[in-house]
Design a protein around this motif. Structure first.
Motif, PDB file in Angstrom:
ATOM      1  N   SER A 154      40.606  12.785  26.123  1.00  0.00           N
ATOM      2  CA  SER A 154      41.159  11.845  26.968  1.00  0.00           C
ATOM      3  C   SER A 154      41.959  10.799  26.064  1.00  0.00           C
ATOM      4  O   SER A 154      42.893  10.333  26.482  1.00  0.00           O
ATOM      5  CB  SER A 154      40.273  11.044  27.934  1.00  0.00           C
ATOM      6  OG  SER A 154      39.639  12.003  28.811  1.00  0.00           O
ATOM      7  N   LEU A 155      41.457  10.508  24.791  1.00  0.00           N
ATOM      8  CA  LEU A 155      42.002   9.304  24.019  1.00  0.00           C
ATOM      9  C   LEU A 155      43.284   9.861  23.229  1.00  0.00           C
ATOM     10  O   LEU A 155      44.262   9.280  23.263  1.00  0.00           O
ATOM     11  CB  LEU A 155      40.851   8.735  22.980  1.00  0.00           C
ATOM     12  CG  LEU A 155      39.588   8.223  23.362  1.00  0.00           C
ATOM     13  CD1 LEU A 155      38.634   7.739  22.480  1.00  0.00           C
ATOM     14  CD2 LEU A 155      39.873   6.789  24.174  1.00  0.00           C
ATOM     15  N   GLU A 156      43.141  11.170  23.008  1.00  0.00           N
ATOM     16  CA  GLU A 156      44.099  11.859  22.295  1.00  0.00           C
ATOM     17  C   GLU A 156      45.551  11.869  23.664  1.00  0.00           C
ATOM     18  O   GLU A 156      46.478  11.745  22.957  1.00  0.00           O
ATOM     19  CB  GLU A 156      43.857  13.127  22.016  1.00  0.00           C
ATOM     20  CG  GLU A 156      42.948  13.201  20.701  1.00  0.00           C
ATOM     21  CD  GLU A 156      42.513  14.501  20.106  1.00  0.00           C
ATOM     22  OE1 GLU A 156      41.985  14.692  19.032  1.00  0.00           O
ATOM     23  OE2 GLU A 156      42.624  15.403  20.986  1.00  0.00           O
ATOM     24  N   HIS A 203      52.073  11.042  21.460  1.00  0.00           N
ATOM     25  CA  HIS A 203      52.105  12.033  20.655  1.00  0.00           C
ATOM     26  C   HIS A 203      50.888  13.081  20.493  1.00  0.00           C
ATOM     27  O   HIS A 203      51.085  13.971  19.649  1.00  0.00           O
ATOM     28  CB  HIS A 203      52.623  11.477  19.117  1.00  0.00           C
ATOM     29  CG  HIS A 203      51.338  10.518  18.535  1.00  0.00           C
ATOM     30  ND1 HIS A 203      50.511  10.311  19.407  1.00  0.00           N
ATOM     31  CD2 HIS A 203      51.444  10.265  17.320  1.00  0.00           C
ATOM     32  CE1 HIS A 203      49.391   9.593  18.255  1.00  0.00           C
ATOM     33  NE2 HIS A 203      50.116   9.392  17.113  1.00  0.00           N
ATOM     34  N   GLY A 204      49.873  12.696  21.376  1.00  0.00           N
ATOM     35  CA  GLY A 204      48.890  13.818  21.621  1.00  0.00           C
ATOM     36  C   GLY A 204      47.732  13.683  20.584  1.00  0.00           C
ATOM     37  O   GLY A 204      47.045  14.716  20.532  1.00  0.00           O
ATOM     38  N   ARG A 205      47.665  12.716  19.759  1.00  0.00           N
ATOM     39  CA  ARG A 205      46.529  12.729  18.840  1.00  0.00           C
ATOM     40  C   ARG A 205      46.104  11.147  18.536  1.00  0.00           C
ATOM     41  O   ARG A 205      46.810  10.396  18.985  1.00  0.00           O
ATOM     42  CB  ARG A 205      47.122  13.360  17.517  1.00  0.00           C
ATOM     43  CG  ARG A 205      48.015  12.611  16.656  1.00  0.00           C
ATOM     44  CD  ARG A 205      48.406  13.243  15.405  1.00  0.00           C
ATOM     45  NE  ARG A 205      49.547  12.800  14.766  1.00  0.00           N
ATOM     46  CZ  ARG A 205      49.628  11.673  14.131  1.00  0.00           C
ATOM     47  NH1 ARG A 205      48.449  10.957  14.133  1.00  0.00           N
ATOM     48  NH2 ARG A 205      50.682  11.327  13.370  1.00  0.00           N
ATOM     49  N   LEU A 206      45.025  11.041  17.740  1.00  0.00           N
ATOM     50  CA  LEU A 206      44.614   9.954  17.544  1.00  0.00           C
ATOM     51  C   LEU A 206      45.421   9.559  16.166  1.00  0.00           C
ATOM     52  O   LEU A 206      45.955  10.144  15.502  1.00  0.00           O
ATOM     53  CB  LEU A 206      43.024   9.825  16.960  1.00  0.00           C
ATOM     54  CG  LEU A 206      42.161  10.277  18.011  1.00  0.00           C
ATOM     55  CD1 LEU A 206      40.576   9.870  17.485  1.00  0.00           C
ATOM     56  CD2 LEU A 206      42.315   9.352  19.484  1.00  0.00           C
ATOM     57  N   VAL A 207      45.654   8.160  15.965  1.00  0.00           N
ATOM     58  CA  VAL A 207      46.411   7.809  15.059  1.00  0.00           C
ATOM     59  C   VAL A 207      45.363   7.682  13.782  1.00  0.00           C
ATOM     60  O   VAL A 207      44.426   7.361  13.700  1.00  0.00           O
ATOM     61  CB  VAL A 207      46.755   5.942  15.287  1.00  0.00           C
ATOM     62  CG1 VAL A 207      47.520   5.382  14.016  1.00  0.00           C
ATOM     63  CG2 VAL A 207      47.593   5.840  16.421  1.00  0.00           C
ATOM     64  N   GLN A 208      46.316   7.803  12.710  1.00  0.00           N
ATOM     65  CA  GLN A 208      45.351   7.758  11.428  1.00  0.00           C
ATOM     66  C   GLN A 208      45.403   6.572  10.826  1.00  0.00           C
ATOM     67  O   GLN A 208      46.467   5.748  10.783  1.00  0.00           O
ATOM     68  CB  GLN A 208      46.105   8.937  10.397  1.00  0.00           C
ATOM     69  CG  GLN A 208      45.978  10.510  11.052  1.00  0.00           C
ATOM     70  CD  GLN A 208      44.574  10.883  11.257  1.00  0.00           C
ATOM     71  OE1 GLN A 208      43.866  10.812  10.323  1.00  0.00           O
ATOM     72  NE2 GLN A 208      44.198  11.121  12.396  1.00  0.00           N
TER      73      GLN A 208
END
Length: 250
Positions: free
Chosen positions: A200-202, A207-212
């Motif tokens: 859900s967070l992604e 952009h479909g992912r967690l930030v690095q």
């Protein structure tokens, strides 16, 4: 990689873990000498100057900033990264919790920046970068207290920029989205279904992912860099487009 921070002295609060650790390491790679102010300084990256600091304690801030400047020999860049999270609606957090979070997330920035100002005024490359959040510009559920603290950080950044631009001190902030850090990992671990919660967070970031954390560090370095001399009083979103994009459902 160019050493655009060669010869510059930087201070990073909360610099021993997560986003702060990534910032400390990135500034080192770019040539800066870095002092890490943290509650757990022994976890700081190698070759940094680890100093214990509690940003909620005025005496601790004053002494730790003084020690950092003494060890560094000068001060050019301050990254106010130290902060704590909070969950819930306005009905869920006590007055004491509100005071605790605001004391760290907002007054912590005030204390560190205030102690650093006399030294930054002596630098020809002075910059302050505050780590804010997507929570300052987008309404997120179950984040009332945290969002209020980060909204204050955004407004404070603009006011500081106006106050100090003519002294040669630039002030900006970065607004990360949900970053893949140990803190977020702990939140996911406490969820009823960690895999579903992560998905859900992604999904809420375009952009479909967690930030690095390294992506946030690069944004901080850009704002603090001597190559950004005309950038002040702004925020840089590092959120995969979450704040500004409105994609159609798949």
């Amino acid at each position: 990689m160019t050493k655009e921070f060669h010869g510059l002295k930087a201070l990073v609060t909360g610099g021993a873990s997560g986003i702060g650790d990534a910032i400390s390491r990135h500034l080192q790679v770019l040539g800066a000498e870095v002092a890490v102010l943290d509650l757990n300084p022994h976890a700081a990256a190698e070759r940094t100057i680890p100093i214990h600091c509690d940003v909620a304690d005025p005496a601790s801030v004053a002494s730790s900033v003084a020690r950092a400047v003494d060890r560094l020999g000068a001060l050019d860049v301050v990254v106010n990264n130290a902060g704590i999270g909070a969950q819930g609606t306005i009905a869920d957090n006590s007055d004491e919790e509100w005071h605790r979070v605001l004391d760290v997330n907002v007054l912590g920035i005030v204390r560190v920046s205030r102690a650093a100002l006399p030294h930054l005024r002596q630098s020809s490359n002075a910059a302050i970068v505050n780590v804010c959040s997507i929570a300052a510009t987008a309404g997120l559920p179950q984040r009332a207290l945290y969002s209020a603290s980060k909204g204050a950080v955004l407004s404070l950044t603009l006011a500081m920029a106006a106050d100090h631009i003519r002294e040669g001190i630039r002030v900006n902030c970065v607004n990360p989205g949900t970053v893949d850090t140990p803190w977020v990992g702990r939140l996911l671990g406490s969820a009823a279904d960690p895999v579903k919660e992560r998905s859900s967070l992604e999904a809420r970031q375009p952009h479909g992912r967690l930030v690095q954390a390294e992506e946030v560090a690069a944004a901080v370095a850009h704002l603090a860099s001597p190559t950004s001399r005309s950038t002040s009083g702004t925020y840089l979103a590092v959120d995969g487009g979450m704040q500004g994009l409105r994609l159609r459902p798949l």
